[in-house]
Design an enzyme around this catalytic site. Sequence first.
Site, PDB file in Angstrom:
ATOM      1  CB  THR A 192       5.222  -3.740  -4.588  1.00 59.52           C
ATOM      2  OG1 THR A 192       5.301  -4.946  -3.828  1.00 59.52           O
ATOM      3  CG2 THR A 192       5.142  -4.065  -6.072  1.00 59.52           C
ATOM      4  CG  LEU A 239      -0.442   2.105  -4.036  1.00 62.05           C
ATOM      5  CD1 LEU A 239      -1.572   1.608  -3.139  1.00 62.05           C
ATOM      6  CD2 LEU A 239      -0.500   3.603  -4.145  1.00 62.05           C
ATOM      7  CG  HIS A 240       1.518  -4.761  -3.367  1.00 61.15           C
ATOM      8  ND1 HIS A 240       2.755  -5.168  -2.912  1.00 61.15           N
ATOM      9  CD2 HIS A 240       0.684  -4.841  -2.284  1.00 61.15           C
ATOM     10  CE1 HIS A 240       2.681  -5.483  -1.628  1.00 61.15           C
ATOM     11  NE2 HIS A 240       1.434  -5.291  -1.227  1.00 61.15           N
ATOM     12  CG  ASP A 241      -2.157  -4.586  -7.745  1.00 64.54           C
ATOM     13  OD1 ASP A 241      -1.212  -5.393  -7.657  1.00 64.54           O
ATOM     14  OD2 ASP A 241      -3.312  -4.869  -7.376  1.00 64.54           O
TER      15      ASP A 241
END
EC number: 3.2.-.-
Length: 311
Positions: A192, A239-241
């Site tokens: 991520t 933008l992890h998720d």
Amino acid sequence: MALPILLDCDPGHDDAIAIVLALASPELDVKAITSSAGNQTPEKTLRNVLRMLTLLNRTDIPVASGAVKPLMRNLIIADNVHGESGLDGPALPEPAFAPQNCTAVELMAKTLRESEEPVTIVSTGPQTNVALLLNSHPELHSKIARIVIMGGAMGLGNWTPAAEFNIYVDPEAAEIVFQSGIPVVMAGLDVTHKAQIHVEDTERFRAIGNPVSTIVAELLDFFLEYHKDEKWGFVGAPLHDPCTIAWLLKPELFTTVERWVGVETQGKYTQGMTVVDYYYLTGNKPNATVMVDVDRQGFVDLLADRLKFYA
């Protein structure tokens, strides 16, 4: 046929964008969304799910609120990252509908029972709700195709030197998930932090010009500010998720390895650390598909393409 998914999240800017991406993708059938405490308090993360679905005109999706605290610990929130509301930045609509009159675990169990095929659980917050589901409904394990989580890291943490935030909030829950015997896909910081959105990407999203792409750009405006701190060494904001949803849509964008993963629940310095047996030192069979790299431009292009859905 669209892939049935259950989304468990704690919005959070990147959770909100994961919702946007999932609901713009006909390959996915979002059966229900449950909220967890994490990025903000449970009341605020629930409200943020309802606000996002109101924005997206998807008030048909059942929503339920989850556990108010981790399994064995006091709640920690990330209001320094996501602001007072959990989604600071844009002007989002007030919720136009109410959540279901049941708990997150009850809604998850009902969804699994009623599905004709196994369901993929996507969990982008602490793993509390998923762990409670697994412990309370062993008879439904066979109805879960896989659990795709955003959490953990092979390397450095982002909340402590060793631990990523989502796992640190409830390491006992994460350990239950990893050792459940159900296939786990892990989008950790190793991938991520490479899925960064730059200022020019945000402007590209804004230029798409529909109400949703504009909101996404405004969410990113706020999110980028926190990540400008020089300590991170970032060009943009990770933008992890959305990596979880992007992997379901285009797995070819990601490099993965099959490894055993355990979660440290006791360590003096390492609570919440995901221990990834990269060199097969434990003799344990792999229990997770671990994302290690991403085609950043392909990831950005996917987001931009799907944002046009909301024209």
